[in-house]
Design an enzyme around this catalytic site. Structure first.
Site, short mmCIF file in Angstrom:
data_model
loop_
_atom_site.label_atom_id
_atom_site.label_comp_id
_atom_site.label_asym_id
_atom_site.label_seq_id
_atom_site.Cartn_x
_atom_site.Cartn_y
_atom_site.Cartn_z
N HIS A 234 0.81 -1.22 0.00
CA HIS A 234 0.00 0.00 0.00
C HIS A 234 0.84 1.28 0.00
O HIS A 234 0.65 2.18 -0.83
CB HIS A 234 -0.92 0.01 1.21
CG HIS A 234 -1.85 -1.14 1.31
ND1 HIS A 234 -3.01 -1.24 0.56
CD2 HIS A 234 -1.82 -2.27 2.06
CE1 HIS A 234 -3.65 -2.36 0.84
NE2 HIS A 234 -2.94 -3.01 1.75
N ASP A 235 1.77 1.38 0.95
CA ASP A 235 2.47 2.65 1.15
C ASP A 235 3.41 3.00 0.01
O ASP A 235 3.73 4.18 -0.20
CB ASP A 235 3.23 2.63 2.47
CG ASP A 235 2.30 2.63 3.67
OD1 ASP A 235 1.17 3.15 3.55
OD2 ASP A 235 2.69 2.11 4.74
#
Length: 304
Positions: A234-235
């Protein structure tokens, strides 16, 4: 072009480790500070993990410890995703570095106010530090170029059916950030669930050098997807957006936060503010991503 100055506010976290590694390695980004917050795991662990990464990457970047709990609710970490340490899977050497003595909010304030150029806040975690910064020191807003955040979603959550983890953990802080009037780009689950790394790519990264080996070991213990179906990093989407914005489709929307009740942590978005219809949209929302190009970009950051 001059590199983009950024402060990374984070809770490492395996996907955080991938994002931070890319940011530190890429000359187009100038990472000036790593500030930590409790979310994936407790703040003592996220701070140690940030220090481990800086030592491993041989990066002369300060680490500042931030908030140990959300503003108004109990912390709900997720060791089942990242492991008890937050970065299970790799045997980092003993950490010799120490975090700065001052609280992360104070360090961010000083760094922003002393900077001659505007700085982007890369928000990889729950927004507690940033919300307190903006509330206590609103003068820093003129020094912030943009907040690029991973969190939220237009069509469901990953902590429950409506709330994404980062915003679920401190919805009141997220509300304060969304209402700050600052330029915000949101990379939510609508894109991060599509931006996958699959087995062949992960194997290539493993062979790319010590950073790739480290991430491969972490990925083996990561529980957001599988090697076969694809890992959701995600990040890393934050770094992809800052370095390759053409990978994403965006739309200007009004994004509001649900702060109380069963749906606390949910983002509610539309083309207009349902409470004040005349108000302009407040967030640049990433609504789609070129999945193939994202995976190629991620691999390319390690396999040059």
């Amino acid at each position: 072009m001059k590199p983009r100055n950024i402060i990374i506010d984070t809770d490492p976290g395996i996907d955080d480790a991938a994002a931070i590694t890319i940011a530190v390695r890429n000359p187009a980004l100038n990472v000036q500070l790593i500030s930590t917050v409790a979310a994936n795991v407790e703040v003592e662990k996220t701070t140690q993990n940030a220090l481990k990464l800086m030592e491993f990457l041989e990066a002369d970047i300060p680490v500042a410890k931030g908030c140990d709990a959300p503003l108004l609710k109990k912390l709900e970490p997720c060791p089942e995703i990242h492991g008890v340490s937050g970065m299970d899977g790799y045997d980092f050497p003993e950490v010799k570095r120490q975090p700065l003595q001052k609280h992360a909010v104070e360090v961010m304030r000083e760094m922003l106010m002393e900077s001659e150029e505007k700085i982007t806040l890369a928000a990889l975690a729950t927004h507690t530090n940033i919300a307190i910064l903006l509330r206590l020191y609103p003068e820093v807003k003129e020094k912030i170029d943009e907040i690029v955040m991973m969190g939220g979603g237009l069509s469901g959550g990953n902590t429950n059916t409506v709330a994404e983890f980062n915003l679920y953990n401190d919805p009141h802080a997220a509300y304060m950030v969304f209402e700050s009037g600052l330029p915000i780009t949101m990379l939510g689950l609508d894109v991060t669930n599509k931006a996958l790394l699959r087995k062949d790519t992960i194997e290539k990264i493993k062979e790319s050098g010590k950073e790739g080996e480290m991430l491969y070991s972490l990925f083996e213990h990561y529980r957001s997807g599988t090697f076969e179906s694809g890992l959701r990093i995600h990040d890393a989407c934050i770094m992809a957006y800052m370095l390759k914005p053409e990978l994403f489709q965006t739309e200007k929307l009004y994004v509001g936060m649900v702060t109380e009740g069963y749906a606390a942590g949910a983002t509610v978005a539309g083309k207009v503010n349902p409470i004040a219809p005349g108000r302009e949209p407040n967030v640049n929302v990433c609504v789609d991503v070129d999945e193939v190009a994202f995976e190629e970009w991620f691999a390319g950051e390690f396999c040059r």
